[in-house]
Scaffold this active site. Structure first.
Site, mmCIF file in Angstrom:
data_model
loop_
_atom_site.group_PDB
_atom_site.id
_atom_site.type_symbol
_atom_site.label_atom_id
_atom_site.label_comp_id
_atom_site.label_asym_id
_atom_site.label_seq_id
_atom_site.Cartn_x
_atom_site.Cartn_y
_atom_site.Cartn_z
ATOM 1 N N ARG A 63 36.374 12.741 -8.623
ATOM 2 C CA ARG A 63 34.938 12.505 -9.205
ATOM 3 C C ARG A 63 34.791 11.683 -10.209
ATOM 4 O O ARG A 63 35.802 10.658 -10.295
ATOM 5 C CB ARG A 63 35.232 14.278 -10.015
ATOM 6 C CG ARG A 63 34.963 15.185 -8.820
ATOM 7 C CD ARG A 63 35.265 16.735 -9.361
ATOM 8 N NE ARG A 63 34.372 16.737 -10.569
ATOM 9 C CZ ARG A 63 34.635 17.576 -11.754
ATOM 10 N NH1 ARG A 63 35.714 18.395 -11.558
ATOM 11 N NH2 ARG A 63 33.725 17.864 -12.722
ATOM 12 N N GLY A 120 -2.989 1.496 15.533
ATOM 13 C CA GLY A 120 -4.241 0.796 16.077
ATOM 14 C C GLY A 120 -3.931 -0.110 17.140
ATOM 15 O O GLY A 120 -2.823 -0.673 17.100
ATOM 16 N N ASN A 154 -1.173 -2.802 16.316
ATOM 17 C CA ASN A 154 -1.308 -3.398 15.057
ATOM 18 C C ASN A 154 -0.059 -2.792 14.119
ATOM 19 O O ASN A 154 0.184 -1.623 13.821
ATOM 20 C CB ASN A 154 -2.604 -3.147 14.205
ATOM 21 C CG ASN A 154 -2.651 -3.445 12.808
ATOM 22 O OD1 ASN A 154 -1.954 -4.304 12.319
ATOM 23 N ND2 ASN A 154 -3.505 -2.672 11.922
ATOM 24 N N LEU A 164 1.006 -1.180 0.024
ATOM 25 C CA LEU A 164 -0.235 -0.023 -0.054
ATOM 26 C C LEU A 164 0.801 1.302 -0.094
ATOM 27 O O LEU A 164 1.710 1.391 0.897
ATOM 28 C CB LEU A 164 -0.909 -0.028 1.280
ATOM 29 C CG LEU A 164 -1.614 -1.221 1.497
ATOM 30 C CD1 LEU A 164 -2.621 -0.877 2.564
ATOM 31 C CD2 LEU A 164 -2.686 -1.513 0.222
ATOM 32 N N ARG A 173 1.174 14.038 7.180
ATOM 33 C CA ARG A 173 2.155 14.229 8.320
ATOM 34 C C ARG A 173 3.434 14.499 8.166
ATOM 35 O O ARG A 173 4.386 14.929 9.135
ATOM 36 C CB ARG A 173 1.847 12.936 9.351
ATOM 37 C CG ARG A 173 0.427 13.053 10.033
ATOM 38 C CD ARG A 173 0.243 11.612 10.710
ATOM 39 N NE ARG A 173 -0.106 10.541 9.907
ATOM 40 C CZ ARG A 173 -0.493 9.295 10.257
ATOM 41 N NH1 ARG A 173 -0.686 9.127 11.523
ATOM 42 N NH2 ARG A 173 -1.044 8.492 9.403
ATOM 43 N N GLN A 203 -5.419 3.645 -7.002
ATOM 44 C CA GLN A 203 -6.444 3.973 -5.896
ATOM 45 C C GLN A 203 -6.855 5.333 -5.916
ATOM 46 O O GLN A 203 -5.819 6.183 -5.532
ATOM 47 C CB GLN A 203 -6.046 3.503 -4.388
ATOM 48 C CG GLN A 203 -7.020 3.602 -3.719
ATOM 49 C CD GLN A 203 -6.678 3.731 -2.165
ATOM 50 O OE1 GLN A 203 -5.566 4.214 -1.824
ATOM 51 N NE2 GLN A 203 -7.713 3.467 -1.383
ATOM 52 N N LYS A 228 39.446 14.003 -12.024
ATOM 53 C CA LYS A 228 38.104 13.759 -12.792
ATOM 54 C C LYS A 228 38.277 13.175 -13.997
ATOM 55 O O LYS A 228 39.467 13.307 -14.769
ATOM 56 C CB LYS A 228 37.285 15.190 -13.160
ATOM 57 C CG LYS A 228 36.135 14.989 -13.690
ATOM 58 C CD LYS A 228 35.678 16.280 -14.679
ATOM 59 C CE LYS A 228 36.260 15.736 -16.058
ATOM 60 N NZ LYS A 228 35.849 16.760 -17.162
HETATM 61 C C1 UD1 Z 1 -2.335 1.871 9.807
HETATM 62 C C2 UD1 Z 1 -3.307 1.154 10.726
HETATM 63 C C3 UD1 Z 1 -3.005 0.943 11.913
HETATM 64 C C4 UD1 Z 1 -1.536 0.507 12.277
HETATM 65 C C5 UD1 Z 1 -0.693 1.353 11.463
HETATM 66 C C6 UD1 Z 1 0.781 0.485 11.575
HETATM 67 C C7 UD1 Z 1 -5.613 1.596 9.153
HETATM 68 C C8 UD1 Z 1 -6.723 2.126 9.107
HETATM 69 N N1 UD1 Z 1 -4.487 1.664 10.316
HETATM 70 O O1 UD1 Z 1 -2.515 3.335 10.362
HETATM 71 O O2 UD1 Z 1 -4.063 0.078 12.518
HETATM 72 O O3 UD1 Z 1 -1.391 0.505 13.342
HETATM 73 O O4 UD1 Z 1 -0.825 1.446 9.997
HETATM 74 O O5 UD1 Z 1 1.735 1.273 10.751
HETATM 75 O O6 UD1 Z 1 -5.062 0.616 8.205
HETATM 76 N N2 UD1 Z 1 -2.786 4.097 2.120
HETATM 77 C C9 UD1 Z 1 -3.310 3.644 0.860
HETATM 78 N N3 UD1 Z 1 -4.817 4.220 0.642
HETATM 79 C C10 UD1 Z 1 -5.256 4.957 1.353
HETATM 80 C C11 UD1 Z 1 -4.890 5.229 2.776
HETATM 81 C C12 UD1 Z 1 -3.495 4.624 3.240
HETATM 82 O O7 UD1 Z 1 -2.720 3.147 -0.036
HETATM 83 O O8 UD1 Z 1 -6.455 5.205 1.141
HETATM 84 C C13 UD1 Z 1 -1.486 3.702 2.488
HETATM 85 C C14 UD1 Z 1 -0.480 4.733 2.729
HETATM 86 O O9 UD1 Z 1 0.244 5.341 1.672
HETATM 87 C C15 UD1 Z 1 0.503 3.987 3.715
HETATM 88 C C16 UD1 Z 1 -0.309 2.709 4.427
HETATM 89 O O10 UD1 Z 1 -1.481 2.682 3.402
HETATM 90 O O11 UD1 Z 1 1.605 3.353 3.015
HETATM 91 C C17 UD1 Z 1 -0.843 3.237 5.649
HETATM 92 O O12 UD1 Z 1 -1.724 4.287 5.521
HETATM 93 P P1 UD1 Z 1 -1.441 5.104 7.060
HETATM 94 O O13 UD1 Z 1 -2.346 6.335 6.580
HETATM 95 O O14 UD1 Z 1 -0.082 5.668 7.405
HETATM 96 O O15 UD1 Z 1 -2.069 4.150 8.003
HETATM 97 P P2 UD1 Z 1 -1.675 4.491 9.717
HETATM 98 O O16 UD1 Z 1 -2.445 5.584 10.108
HETATM 99 O O17 UD1 Z 1 -0.331 4.384 10.050
HETATM 100 CA CA CA Z 2 1.406 4.618 8.645
#
Ligand code: UD1
Ligand code: CA
Length: 461
Positions: free
Chosen positions: A334, A140, A170, A8, A15, A73, A352
């Site tokens: 270089r 989480g 998690n 993902l 942030r 996505q 170089k």
């Molecule tokens: C997420 C988990 C949390 C866990 C944590 C661990 C969820 C809702 N929460 O929170 O339980 O403790 O990771 O690191 O999953 N992303 C997408 N599409 C989206 C949203 C996010 O691809 O619509 C990707 C982000 O780019 C990222 C990953 O998913 O690489 C995690 O998303 P992020 O927003 O960082 O989740 P956390 O708040 O860290």
């Molecule tokens: Ca994260």
């Protein structure tokens, strides 16, 4: 086992407060996402699907050398939705699906292998990685009943004060039977603080439907720490760096101060090499055995032979040094500098796109560019190859055994023949024949008694 990986990486990374997509932020000069791709590759999956959204073009370019499928996505409706976007491409896949986050770069192949093996062994429908943290803030939380059975995962924003006190979190790494995954994802809702489809919801559905769930709990959380902020990026960098340094020390490299030693994960270093503090070894650099590097040396994408000594504050990029070379302090190599066996590059020397032949010396204050310097040549202090006429670069050739006097200007294109000498302070504009002396400077005059006469004049006035 038959395994596919979903990574993902579609989120914005708000942030981080950055123009650059979060997963491209570098750790030891390598984008975070590439660590995750390498770890995924290490478990030997049949397929890897990368979910992109924000900055997808940039990200695709940065990982174009990996054999992955990408899915876009758009819009980003949460981590659960991100996985759901892969349903079309993975519909025919019937094995297990390992889900990773592009923002968890420190995870090791060893851990992922243990995790997926354990998933298969216990026959779970859903496995997820958890860890117990001193400060679980932001993650989480894993909620268990009095018998330690997992009840659900609740995001910090949705947790009540009691749930927030739970220190088990998690890690965002899941392994799921594909037949269960697509079904469970379609059962997710957006009844939460962010109005998103939460991927951890599949854990909750697994429990409520009475299916097999495994919480794979790790002792070392650092490995699965997520990067959401710049501060966490620094922490992740430290974790990755320590693991790399440890590996080199196990392989017989002395690292005087691992806390100030930065080695990319694709550098190789031979046995009995010593790395002094504040040293950077980046990119695809290979270093031989018995070398001494630093303190304060920077090397990137270079090949260094055995028993090479690189002294204080030297900076080397895309160059090559053969066995027994000695360089620095304060030298600058270089791209395309090639220093052959036993040659010496001294202080305040810049090289170089040049070859410095076996046993040759460039000991002090020189610029050597676009040059081919033969064997056993001495380049005197302050010598400069004048390689640039404002329009084009020209080549300087100095043949074997030549002696270039101090402060010689070699105006290229130019050739100093084998065994020839140039006199100190000469500006050489014509080729020098082998064995001869080229001298280019005004004759020295002497004015007798000048100092005494000057003093007398000064006394008078
Ligand atoms: C997420 C988990 C949390 C866990 C944590 C661990 C969820 C809702 N929460 O929170 O339980 O403790 O990771 O690191 O999953 N992303 C997408 N599409 C989206 C949203 C996010 O691809 O619509 C990707 C982000 O780019 C990222 C990953 O998913 O690489 C995690 O998303 P992020 O927003 O960082 O989740 P956390 O708040 O860290
Ligand atoms: Ca994260």
């Amino acid at each position: 086992m038959s395994l596919a990986v979903i990574i993902l990486a579609a989120g914005k990374g708000v942030r981080m407060n950055s123009e650059l997509p979060k997963v491209l932020h570098p750790i030891l000069k390598k984008p975070m996402l590439r660590y995750v791709l390498d770890a995924a590759d290490g478990v030997g999956p049949e397929r890897v699907v990368l979910v992109l959204g924000h900055g997808s073009k940039l990200i695709k370019n940065a990982v174009s050398d990996y054999p992955v499928e990408t899915v876009i996505q758009q819009p980003q409706l949460g981590t659960g939705h991100a996985v759901l976007c892969c349903e079309d491409v993975l519909r025919d896949f019937s094995g297990d699906i390992l889900i990773l986050s592009g923002d968890v770069p420190s995870v090791s192949v060893t851990t992922l292998r243990k995790f997926t093996d354990s998933h298969v062994k216990c026959g779970a429908d859903v496995s997820f990685v958890s860890a117990v943290l001193d400060d679980p803030g932001g993650y989480g939380r894993v909620i268990r009943d009095s018998e330690e059975n997992v009840l659900r995962i609740v995001e910090e924003r949705d947790a009540n004060s009691n749930e927030r006190k739970q220190s088990e979190v998690n890690a965002g790494i899941y392994c799921v039977r594909s037949s269960f995954l697509w079904d469970a994802l379609s059962g997710l809702d957006t009844e939460n603080n962010q109005g998103e489809y939460y991927l951890p919801g599949i854990v909750n559905l697994c429990v409520s439907r009475g299916r097999g769930l495994q919480a794979f709990t790790l002792g070392d959380i650092k490995e699965v720490s997520g990067v959401n902020t710049r501060e966490q990026l620094t922490q992740a960098e430290r974790t990755v760096r320590r693991a790399i340094n440890r590996r080199h020390m196990e392989n017989g490299v002395t690292i005087i101060d691992p806390e100030t030693t930065y080695i990319s994960d694709f550098a190789s270093i031979g046995r009995d090499t010593t790395v002094y503090p504040n040293t950077y070894i980046y990119g695809e650099t290979s270093i031989g055995e018995g070398c001494s590097l630093g303190p304060s040396v920077y090397i990137e994408n270079s090949r260094i032979g055995n028993n090479v000594k690189i002294k204080f504050s030297s900076y080397l990029v895309q160059c090559e040094a053969e066995d027994g070379v000695v360089m620095g302090p304060f030298c600058h190599l270089r791209p395309e500098a090639r220093i052959e066996k036993g040659a010496k590059i001294g202080n305040f020397v810049e090289i170089k796109k040049s070859r410095i032949g076996t046993g040759s010396k460039v000991p002090h204050l020189s610029y050597v560019g676009d040059a081919d310097i033969g064997k056993g040549v001495n380049i005197g202090a302050g010598t400069i190859t004048c390689n640039y006429d404002g329009l084009n670069k020209h080549v300087t050739v100095v043949e074997d055994g030549a002696f270039v006097g101090s402060d010689t200007m070699l105006v290229a294109p130019i050739k100093v023949g084998e065994g020839a000498t140039t006199a100190a302070g000469s500006t050489i504009t014509k080729d020098v024949s082998p064995g001869s002396l080229a001298i280019e400077r005004a004759g020295q005059k002497e004015i007798a008694g000048w100092a005494e006469r000057k003093r007398a004049r000064e006394r008078k006035s």
